[in-house]
Design a protein around this motif. Sequence first.
Motif, PDB file in Angstrom:
ATOM      1  N   UNK A  33       1.254  -6.838   4.283  1.00 24.11           N
ATOM      2  CA  UNK A  33       2.205  -7.968   2.633  1.00 24.11           C
ATOM      3  C   UNK A  33       1.067  -8.428   1.820  1.00 24.11           C
ATOM      4  N   UNK A  34       0.322  -9.097   2.776  1.00 20.47           N
ATOM      5  CA  UNK A  34      -1.012  -9.985   2.001  1.00 20.47           C
ATOM      6  C   UNK A  34      -1.432  -9.086   0.781  1.00 20.47           C
ATOM      7  N   UNK A  35      -1.945  -7.819   1.063  1.00 13.82           N
ATOM      8  CA  UNK A  35      -2.505  -7.077   0.612  1.00 13.82           C
ATOM      9  C   UNK A  35      -2.253  -6.198  -0.416  1.00 13.82           C
ATOM     10  N   UNK A  36      -1.073  -5.778   0.151  1.00 11.91           N
ATOM     11  CA  UNK A  36       0.086  -5.316  -0.962  1.00 11.91           C
ATOM     12  C   UNK A  36       0.249  -6.061  -1.833  1.00 11.91           C
ATOM     13  N   UNK A  37       0.648  -7.528  -1.892  1.00  8.57           N
ATOM     14  CA  UNK A  37      -0.046  -8.755  -3.172  1.00  8.57           C
ATOM     15  C   UNK A  37      -0.509  -8.364  -3.715  1.00  8.57           C
ATOM     16  N   UNK A  38      -2.291  -8.493  -3.425  1.00  9.93           N
ATOM     17  CA  UNK A  38      -3.239  -8.950  -4.004  1.00  9.93           C
ATOM     18  C   UNK A  38      -3.443  -7.107  -5.084  1.00  9.93           C
ATOM     19  N   UNK A  39      -2.200  -5.995  -4.814  1.00  8.75           N
ATOM     20  CA  UNK A  39      -2.603  -4.476  -4.672  1.00  8.75           C
ATOM     21  C   UNK A  39      -2.324  -4.756  -6.116  1.00  8.75           C
ATOM     22  N   UNK A  40      -0.965  -5.612  -5.494  1.00  7.58           N
ATOM     23  CA  UNK A  40       0.422  -5.231  -7.609  1.00  7.58           C
ATOM     24  C   UNK A  40      -0.885  -5.938  -8.848  1.00  7.58           C
ATOM     25  N   UNK A  41      -0.975  -7.270  -7.525  1.00 10.16           N
ATOM     26  CA  UNK A  41      -1.791  -8.047  -9.007  1.00 10.16           C
ATOM     27  C   UNK A  41      -3.014  -7.556  -9.472  1.00 10.16           C
ATOM     28  N   UNK A  47      -7.324  -3.693 -13.263  1.00  8.42           N
ATOM     29  CA  UNK A  47      -8.246  -2.887 -12.195  1.00  8.42           C
ATOM     30  C   UNK A  47      -7.968  -1.741 -11.233  1.00  8.42           C
ATOM     31  N   UNK A  48      -8.157  -0.790 -11.858  1.00 10.81           N
ATOM     32  CA  UNK A  48      -8.321   0.550 -10.973  1.00 10.81           C
ATOM     33  C   UNK A  48      -9.203   0.308  -9.746  1.00 10.81           C
ATOM     34  N   UNK A  49     -10.529  -0.142  -9.971  1.00 10.93           N
ATOM     35  CA  UNK A  49     -10.944   0.138  -8.657  1.00 10.93           C
ATOM     36  C   UNK A  49     -11.253  -0.649  -7.870  1.00 10.93           C
ATOM     37  N   UNK A  50     -11.067  -2.366  -8.202  1.00 14.15           N
ATOM     38  CA  UNK A  50     -10.175  -2.906  -7.338  1.00 14.15           C
ATOM     39  C   UNK A  50      -8.441  -2.173  -6.514  1.00 14.15           C
ATOM     40  N   UNK A  51      -8.232  -1.667  -7.149  1.00 12.61           N
ATOM     41  CA  UNK A  51      -6.876  -1.320  -6.531  1.00 12.61           C
ATOM     42  C   UNK A  51      -6.455  -0.540  -5.625  1.00 12.61           C
ATOM     43  N   UNK A  52      -7.625   0.013  -6.130  1.00 12.97           N
ATOM     44  CA  UNK A  52      -8.009   1.834  -4.869  1.00 12.97           C
ATOM     45  C   UNK A  52      -8.881   1.131  -3.794  1.00 12.97           C
ATOM     46  N   UNK A  53     -10.309  -0.192  -3.766  1.00 14.60           N
ATOM     47  CA  UNK A  53     -10.815  -0.781  -2.637  1.00 14.60           C
ATOM     48  C   UNK A  53      -9.303  -1.375  -1.829  1.00 14.60           C
ATOM     49  N   UNK A  54      -8.660  -2.120  -2.063  1.00 16.56           N
ATOM     50  CA  UNK A  54      -7.343  -2.428  -1.900  1.00 16.56           C
ATOM     51  C   UNK A  54      -7.022  -1.692  -0.701  1.00 16.56           C
ATOM     52  N   UNK A  55      -6.408  -0.641  -1.863  1.00 14.66           N
ATOM     53  CA  UNK A  55      -5.951   0.113  -1.303  1.00 14.66           C
ATOM     54  C   UNK A  55      -6.461   0.703   0.312  1.00 14.66           C
ATOM     55  N   UNK A  56      -7.561   1.119  -0.338  1.00 13.41           N
ATOM     56  CA  UNK A  56      -8.365   2.087   1.161  1.00 13.41           C
ATOM     57  C   UNK A  56      -8.336   0.421   2.717  1.00 13.41           C
ATOM     58  N   UNK A  57      -8.703  -0.553   2.036  1.00 13.77           N
ATOM     59  CA  UNK A  57      -8.391  -1.488   3.340  1.00 13.77           C
ATOM     60  C   UNK A  57      -7.177  -1.833   3.633  1.00 13.77           C
ATOM     61  N   UNK A  58      -6.056  -2.060   2.982  1.00 13.45           N
ATOM     62  CA  UNK A  58      -5.017  -1.692   3.052  1.00 13.45           C
ATOM     63  C   UNK A  58      -4.998  -0.244   4.314  1.00 13.45           C
ATOM     64  N   UNK A  59      -4.951   0.857   4.066  1.00 12.21           N
ATOM     65  CA  UNK A  59      -4.608   1.615   5.114  1.00 12.21           C
ATOM     66  C   UNK A  59      -5.668   1.820   6.211  1.00 12.21           C
ATOM     67  N   UNK A  60      -7.288   1.313   6.086  1.00  8.75           N
ATOM     68  CA  UNK A  60      -7.743   0.974   7.341  1.00  8.75           C
ATOM     69  C   UNK A  60      -7.392  -0.158   8.515  1.00  8.75           C
ATOM     70  N   UNK A  61      -6.647  -1.192   7.510  1.00  3.92           N
ATOM     71  CA  UNK A  61      -5.970  -2.105   8.877  1.00  3.92           C
ATOM     72  C   UNK A  61      -5.035  -1.831   9.782  1.00  3.92           C
ATOM     73  N   UNK A  62      -4.014  -0.542   8.195  1.00  2.37           N
ATOM     74  CA  UNK A  62      -2.278  -0.639   9.240  1.00  2.37           C
ATOM     75  C   UNK A  62      -3.651   1.146  10.604  1.00  2.37           C
TER      76      UNK A  62
END
Length: 124
Positions: A33-41, A47-62
């Motif tokens: 949930x925290x990562x999703x909120x930051x992905x939205x921001x 900020x496409x690269x940041x979005x992709x990095x956060x998406x990878x982080x979200x997947x790894x944590x999940x």
Amino acid sequence: MRRAALAEVARAAARYEPPSHDQAVETRSRVVELIDAEMTRAGDAGQDQTYQALRALRTAVSVDLTERGASLTRRVVVSTARPQPALVLAQRLYQDPARSDELVEQSGAIHPAFLPVSFNALAE
């Protein structure tokens, strides 16, 4: 600063040893949930690269918490007609009175002689 804090939350989740399947699922939900909120921001700011990095982080944590939680015991609701001593319930549930302290902690009981009539405990 939010993103640095988010990276530390992900590191803490990787080190966390959940006591049950349910705790692993709850922790996964909170962190995602925290990562999703930051992905939205990041997405809203373009900020496409940041979005992709956060998406990878979200997947790894999940994936990590899902895999580790899969082998853990689930929680069940323990209900009794009246308050019972922890030793009695530990013997009844687990055939092991040494686990009475575990039941006191899980139930939040004030005194081990009087566990609540309903609380969540490990199934095994």
